[in-house]
Design an enzyme around this catalytic site. Structure first.
Site, short mmCIF file in Angstrom:
data_model
loop_
_atom_site.label_atom_id
_atom_site.label_comp_id
_atom_site.label_asym_id
_atom_site.label_seq_id
_atom_site.Cartn_x
_atom_site.Cartn_y
_atom_site.Cartn_z
N CYS A 111 -5.79 -9.76 5.46
CA CYS A 111 -5.04 -10.85 4.84
C CYS A 111 -5.86 -11.42 3.70
O CYS A 111 -6.96 -11.93 3.90
CB CYS A 111 -4.74 -11.94 5.88
SG CYS A 111 -3.98 -13.41 5.14
N GLU A 146 -3.72 -2.55 -7.38
CA GLU A 146 -2.30 -2.56 -7.01
C GLU A 146 -1.95 -3.58 -5.93
O GLU A 146 -1.52 -3.25 -4.82
CB GLU A 146 -1.87 -1.16 -6.55
CG GLU A 146 -1.96 -0.10 -7.62
CD GLU A 146 -1.40 1.24 -7.21
OE1 GLU A 146 -1.09 2.06 -8.10
OE2 GLU A 146 -1.26 1.48 -5.99
N CYS A 154 2.31 -11.37 4.23
CA CYS A 154 1.60 -11.50 5.51
C CYS A 154 2.14 -12.73 6.26
O CYS A 154 2.46 -13.76 5.65
CB CYS A 154 0.11 -11.65 5.27
SG CYS A 154 -0.88 -11.83 6.78
N CYS A 156 0.42 -13.95 9.22
CA CYS A 156 -0.60 -14.31 10.20
C CYS A 156 -0.73 -15.83 10.32
O CYS A 156 -0.11 -16.59 9.56
CB CYS A 156 -1.94 -13.69 9.82
SG CYS A 156 -2.73 -14.47 8.39
N CYS A 159 -1.75 -17.62 7.11
CA CYS A 159 -0.65 -17.75 6.15
C CYS A 159 0.34 -18.82 6.59
O CYS A 159 0.88 -19.56 5.76
CB CYS A 159 0.04 -16.41 5.97
SG CYS A 159 -0.96 -15.20 5.09
N GLU A 297 -3.02 4.07 -14.63
CA GLU A 297 -2.83 5.26 -13.80
C GLU A 297 -1.53 5.96 -14.14
O GLU A 297 -0.48 5.34 -14.22
CB GLU A 297 -2.77 4.90 -12.31
CG GLU A 297 -4.06 4.44 -11.69
CD GLU A 297 -3.92 4.25 -10.17
OE1 GLU A 297 -2.95 4.80 -9.59
OE2 GLU A 297 -4.75 3.55 -9.58
N GLU A 346 -5.10 11.39 0.22
CA GLU A 346 -4.47 11.70 -1.06
C GLU A 346 -4.94 13.01 -1.66
O GLU A 346 -4.93 13.19 -2.88
CB GLU A 346 -4.69 10.54 -2.03
CG GLU A 346 -3.96 9.27 -1.60
CD GLU A 346 -3.99 8.17 -2.64
OE1 GLU A 346 -2.99 8.02 -3.37
OE2 GLU A 346 -5.02 7.48 -2.73
N HIS A 349 -2.65 14.86 -4.27
CA HIS A 349 -2.29 14.15 -5.50
C HIS A 349 -2.73 14.92 -6.73
O HIS A 349 -3.75 15.59 -6.74
CB HIS A 349 -2.95 12.77 -5.49
CG HIS A 349 -2.32 11.79 -6.42
ND1 HIS A 349 -2.43 11.88 -7.79
CD2 HIS A 349 -1.57 10.69 -6.19
CE1 HIS A 349 -1.79 10.88 -8.35
NE2 HIS A 349 -1.25 10.15 -7.41
#
Length: 630
Positions: A111, A146, A154, A156, A159, A297, A346, A349
């Site tokens: 979190c 990202e 979230c 929790c 939060c 990217e 990945e 990729h």
């Protein structure tokens, strides 16, 4: 930044030994890579045990690569906290709306509102900024990686506490909240802010105001986290700061980039979604206006793939993507990733180099991009993006509204991209702007699919119209109610407003017939508004205007691989092939690009240059000029 066009790749030296790193350095030089991005997943490398932070490995590499002509964007490693931070501390982990707690082993599992995480994130950012911030090879910072790509909000306990506090500051009284959300209609009213839950499993319908407001809370909190990290870095480094975002993530990009220095995004659009790629370029060009944006990217071969394979780009498309981005104002075109992962999630990729150091699928296309970059760099660095005359408003709040409101099968991202493509198909140069953007310089404004427009944005739109602009609003736009239908059978209605007019669209263009109708409507009002920055081009080809020393040049790029035609309204000069181009139809090859300047403006520049050399008006100069234009 600003002195070159960057051609780069994400690099993970912490995964490789010194022999491989040296090999990569040499291969990058041969390929034309002049910038790398690294560090976003390296927290465990930097701080394997709590409090034991060592940044010397990255300092050494930044210096080494810089000595070889390759600069660095350094990332804060906060998307992948080390296991010592969460093992035995479940209260620090992310909890989704179904109440499921995430586990360690991937990324974004913590979190980001957790106080302990925020403290450790500030410490690691400070250590990186102190140790690397003054190195000459470090040209920029990327925060995290990202935000909200793999998770959304979230729920929790941390939060929940922050949520109730945020609501108290926003609404002041619980009565105000109840009135705004219209509780009591199928949902009991709240007696205190502490009673307001996070969105979670309930027997039946969730109050859409609750879900939408919680999304706004989450978007604000992740932007606050970015602000905190940027503030720490700026104490020790003057390098500009960004984040690699996307319109697909659960963030408010207008708010996220408000306090950052330049904008960047990640994209993996395939050729059939070229419109989705271009709308991102136009959005990010305008998030930090007059500053080059970065494509941080994109895949050098296929359109990303995490658990298998995908269809590679057709040969030549990567070059077209890069040419379009650079011409639209991108300062960098970067790949994920340089060397294929040899382990982990990945591995399949796309990459520039295989895990064993040989050219991967798409490598030849990367070389093609580099040749294009070298050809366009002097032209693009001596010119700048043109102020568009047409603006389309994009809103992450509208996207969140359609995702969280009482709707079904209303995909804002798809709707806005299709609308954008109709503007694109008219050959119109356009800006895609945020609701809070200034409207100075525009003649035609589109605000489709906006359930609500902030009061200040609506006021700017009204003033824009009063002064003579044409404001086309709808479909599904809340501020289009002032338009009066002229005919019950019309799909379009308009009303005079000051010196301009407001036009209301009453249909969602879903069928091909409706899309063609929208294209004709756009063309009609573009002509009526006197839009001049447009070019008559065939589908699949784009025309991008730029300013160069008071003159205008056009960069033409074929994006669909079918080649195209341009109806040139002036006698032109091809700045790349150095030959004249007649007025009228001009062809452009498959995935090819051209840079054209009007004959008159180029002729004037030629005479000015010859004059400075002291040979203007001479027989030799006139013969050379005549030969050049013949």
């Amino acid at each position: 930044m600003g002195k070159k066009l960057y051609h780069g790749a994400a690099y993970y030296p912490e995964l490789w030994d010194r022999i491989v790193i040296d090999q990569d350095l040499q291969l990058m030089k041969e390929t034309g890579i002049n910038v790398i991005r690294m560090g976003e997943f390296a927290w465990s490398t930097l701080e394997p045990e709590e409090g034991k932070i060592d940044v010397s490995f990255f300092a050494e590499l930044i210096n080494k690569f810089y000595e070889n002509g390759i600069e660095t964007v350094m990332c804060t490693p906060t998307p992948t906290p080390p296991i010592w931070m969460t093992h035995g501390f479940p209260e620090r982990l992310f909890v989704d709306m179904a109440g499921r707690r995430m586990g360690h082993g991937s990324r974004q599992h913590i979190c980001t509102n957790n106080q302990y995480f925020r403290e450790r994130a500030a410490i690691i950012a400070e250590k990186l900024a102190k140790g690397l911030g003054s190195l000459p090879g470090l040209i920029g910072w990327q925060l995290d990686n990202e935000f909200k790509a793999h998770v959304n909000e979230c729920t929790c306990a941390t939060c929940k506490e922050l949520w109730n506090k945020w609501l108290r500051e926003k609404y002041r009284t619980i009565g105000s909240l109840n009135n705004d959300w219209k509780t009591g209609t199928g949902q009991p009213a709240y007696q205190s802010f502490d009673e307001v839950p996070v969105p979670e499993n309930i027997p039946t319908f969730t109050n859409s105001s609750l879900r939408m407001t919680y999304r706004m809370f989450s978007m604000e909190k992740i932007a606050e986290f970015a602000d905190e990290q940027a503030e720490v870095i700026r104490q020790y480094s003057k390098a500009p700061i960004t984040h690699n975002s996307s319109i697909g993530f659960h963030v408010d990009n207008e708010r996220l980039f408000k306090n950052l220095d330049f904008a960047s995004f990640d994209t993996y659009a395939a050729i059939e979604h070229a419109g989705a790629y271009l709308i991102n370029c136009d959005i990010w060009r305008n998030l930090k206006k007059d500053k080059g944006f970065w494509i941080m990217e994109t895949s050098p071969s296929f359109s990303a793939s995490l658990e298998g394979t995908a269809t590679p780009h057709p040969n030549g498309y990567l070059k077209a993507e890069a040419a379009a981005a650079y011409a639209l104002g991108s300062e960098a075109f970067c790949y994920w990733l340089w060397r294929q992962q040899r382990t982990g999630c990945e591995q399949p990729h796309g990459s520039v180099i295989s895990a064993w150091g040989k050219p991967a699928i798409g490598y030849e296309n990367v070389l093609e991009v580099e040749r294009m970059r070298e050809a366009l760099e002097p032209i693009l660095l001596s010119s700048e993006s043109c102020q568009a005359e047409v603006a389309l408003v994009y809103s992450d709040h509208a996207k969140a509204y359609f995702q969280n409101g009482p709707f079904k099968k209303l995909n804002y991202r798809g709707f806005i991209t299709e609308f954008y493509q109709q503007i694109l198909s008219n050959g119109i140069h356009r800006d895609v702007i945020q609701p809070g953007a200034d409207l100075e310089g525009y003649k035609l404004l589109f605000t489709p699919y906006l359930p609500s427009l902030p009061a200040d944005a609506a006021e700017r739109a009204r003033q824009f119209t009063e002064k003579g602009g044409i404001w086309i609003t709808g479909p599904l736009t809340g501020d289009g109610g002032t338009a009066i239908p002229k005919d019950d059978d019309e799909l379009v209605s308009e009303q005079k407003y000051g010196e301009g007019k407001i036009v209301q669209l009453h249909f969602i263009p879903r069928s091909e017939e409706e899309k063609k109708r929208l294209e004709k409507i756009i063309d009609q009002y573009a002509n009526e508004a006197g839009v001049g920055l447009r070019m008559d081009i065939s589908p699949g080809t784009i025309a991008i205007p730029r300013k160069a020393e008071g003159n205008q040049i056009w960069v033409m790029v074929n994006m669909d691989g079918n080649g195209g035609e341009i109806d040139l309204p002036f006698k032109g000069y091809d700045l790349l092939s150095e030959c004249a181009v007649p007025c009228g139809r001009t062809e452009i090859g498959k995935f090819d690009y051209k840079v054209l300047q009007s004959f008159e403006s180029h002729s004037l520049q030629f005479r000015e240059i010859m004059g400075k050399l002291g040979i203007s008006g001479g027989v030799k100069a006139k013969r050379n000029q005549a030969k050049m234009y013949d």
